[in-house]
Design a protein around this motif. Structure first.
Motif, mmCIF file in Angstrom:
data_model
loop_
_atom_site.group_PDB
_atom_site.id
_atom_site.type_symbol
_atom_site.label_atom_id
_atom_site.label_comp_id
_atom_site.label_asym_id
_atom_site.label_seq_id
_atom_site.Cartn_x
_atom_site.Cartn_y
_atom_site.Cartn_z
ATOM 1 N N UNK A 74 33.154 40.679 48.146
ATOM 2 C CA UNK A 74 34.210 40.045 48.944
ATOM 3 C C UNK A 74 33.760 38.679 49.444
ATOM 4 N N UNK A 75 32.500 38.534 49.822
ATOM 5 C CA UNK A 75 31.980 37.226 50.215
ATOM 6 C C UNK A 75 32.093 36.248 49.057
ATOM 7 N N UNK A 76 31.718 36.681 47.859
ATOM 8 C CA UNK A 76 31.817 35.806 46.688
ATOM 9 C C UNK A 76 33.261 35.378 46.444
ATOM 10 N N UNK A 77 34.209 36.330 46.551
ATOM 11 C CA UNK A 77 35.623 36.017 46.339
ATOM 12 C C UNK A 77 36.128 35.035 47.387
ATOM 13 N N UNK A 78 35.577 35.100 48.600
ATOM 14 C CA UNK A 78 35.985 34.178 49.658
ATOM 15 C C UNK A 78 35.548 32.747 49.356
ATOM 16 N N UNK A 240 36.367 39.893 37.875
ATOM 17 C CA UNK A 240 35.996 41.264 38.217
ATOM 18 C C UNK A 240 37.028 41.899 39.138
ATOM 19 N N UNK A 241 37.483 41.153 40.118
ATOM 20 C CA UNK A 241 38.503 41.674 41.033
ATOM 21 C C UNK A 241 39.807 41.959 40.285
ATOM 22 N N UNK A 242 40.211 41.056 39.395
ATOM 23 C CA UNK A 242 41.439 41.270 38.625
ATOM 24 C C UNK A 242 41.339 42.500 37.740
ATOM 25 N N UNK A 243 40.162 42.714 37.169
ATOM 26 C CA UNK A 243 39.946 43.882 36.315
ATOM 27 C C UNK A 243 40.240 45.167 37.079
ATOM 28 N N UNK A 244 39.686 45.304 38.267
ATOM 29 C CA UNK A 244 39.852 46.545 39.009
ATOM 30 C C UNK A 244 41.188 46.621 39.725
ATOM 31 N N UNK A 245 41.784 45.489 40.016
ATOM 32 C CA UNK A 245 43.169 45.507 40.480
ATOM 33 C C UNK A 245 44.065 46.060 39.377
#
Length: 374
Positions: A74-78, A240-245
């Motif tokens: 989440x820090x990386x995504x921020x 990575x976030x899109x994959x798991x979304x």
């Protein structure tokens, strides 16, 4: 949003750990205690926003296993979708992957490794490297790994280094030692000194019930997602976030559960961010009672005493090593459970082990969402 120690800190007793007698448990983190995915992600994002304000051009984040794997993501995504996110791991990596190995000395499972190939390439693209943990207590583990990284990755010596954490309880001497290594600190909550050993020792605790050998087979359904990139070797965090979304959307399309029914999304050990993303999608799609937490390698004492955070526990088989025990705490009855794992192994016995713990806690409908690391 501002957070206080009362919101993010509980003290538990480690079970038979001579190195450190206590464990700091965060009820919002979704590791040892079930938490709504949206609340866990909001807390992690609050830290991410502080990091982004401190070092907006950072494009490399390293999260520490196992408790901070989701926080680091989440820090990386921020920071940016293109930010490279790498997590340390206690699991074996594919042959040929270069690693740095180090010890988290107080941990029940102290050996960790960090894949360096993706890091080496990304160092040329960032002026700052951010290290993320759930708690920074002395800074010794971080000092250890930074010293080893500077030997193998000389470019790190020219970078700004930031240690980000939900909790920070460094002494003045600890801070000076980190500053000598070139490390600045960013934290969501600064803790005053406390005698956590004494607080934990005051509780009478017991060990977890053993569910590693189910007495019978427990039915469950599996949804296989194929092979995917893993933060154990490095991922662009937006992808990575899109994959798991997307995995959460696939699940949401295939279930016909009533919106008021309770759902547990359960991660496996280091695999936390995928389950949080799946749980957040279910919340967004209208399910009203979604909770997330994860199995862990940490043996924690269990107690019924007032004020103690770990009220129930089960010892189950690891998804990553059939010979290894892991633990799941504070299960309660749910209408449905979704196990989310990125194990590279066939894990039928591990699923049945967790299924026994879930059924003994009152949950009979179990779905496994399984991915494989590339």
């Amino acid at each position: 949003m501002n957070y206080t120690a009362d919101e993010v800190l509980r003290v538990a007793k480690r079970h038979r750990n001579a190195k450190r007698g206590y464990l700091l448990v965060n009820p919002l983190q979704g590791k040892h205690i079930p938490a709504a995915p949206s609340r866990a992600l909001a807390m992690m994002k609050a830290l991410g926003e502080k990091v982004a304000a401190s070092c907006p051009s950072a494009r490399l984040v390293i999260g520490f296993a196992e408790t901070a794997t989701a926080i680091g993501a989440v820090v990386a995504k921020s920071l940016a979708d293109a930010c490279l996110y790498v997590q340390t791991t206690r699991e074996e990596l594919p042959s040929g992957v270069r690693t740095i190995e180090f010890l988290e000395e107080h941990s029940h499972a102290p050996e960790q490794r960090l894949a360096v190939d993706a890091l080496e390439a990304q160092l040329a693209e960032t002026d700052t490297v951010v290290f993320v943990d759930d708690e920074i207590s002395t800074g010794r583990t971080l000092s250890n790994i930074i010293a080893q990284m500077k030997e193998k990755l000389p470019a790190l010596r020219e970078k700004k280094l930031v240690a980000a954490s939900i909790l920070n309880r460094l002494t003045a001497a600890d801070r000076e030692r980190l500053l000598a290594c070139g490390v600045e600190c960013v934290a969501l909550v600064e803790l005053a000194p406390g005698d956590y050993e004494t607080r934990a020792a005051a509780f009478q605790t017991r060990g977890a019930a053993d569910c590693r050998e189910p007495s019978r087979r427990y039915p469950y359904r599996t949804l296989a997602l194929g092979r995917h990139a893993t933060p154990r070797t490095g991922v662009a965090i937006g992808d990575y976030m899109l994959l798991w979304q997307g995995a959460g959307l696939i699940l949401a399309e295939r279930i016909a559960w009533a919106k008021h029914e309770s759902i547990l999304v359960l991660g496996t050990e280091e695999c936390m961010m995928p389950g949080l993303m799946v749980g957040k999608v279910l919340e967004t799609k209208g399910w009203e009672n979604v909770f997330f937490h994860a199995t862990t390698r940490s043996p924690i004492g269990i107690s019924d005493e007032e004020g103690y955070p770990i009220e129930a526990g089960w010892q189950v088989q690891s998804f990553y090593d059939a010979a290894r025990a892991t633990y799941i705490y504070n299960l309660r009855p749910y209408h449905h459970a979704v196990i989310v794992s990125d194990t590279a192994h066939e894990a039928h016995e591990a699923v049945e082990s967790i299924a026994r713990a879930l059924r003994e806690s009152g949950c009979t409908d179990i779905v496994c969402l399984m991915s494989r690391d590339e």
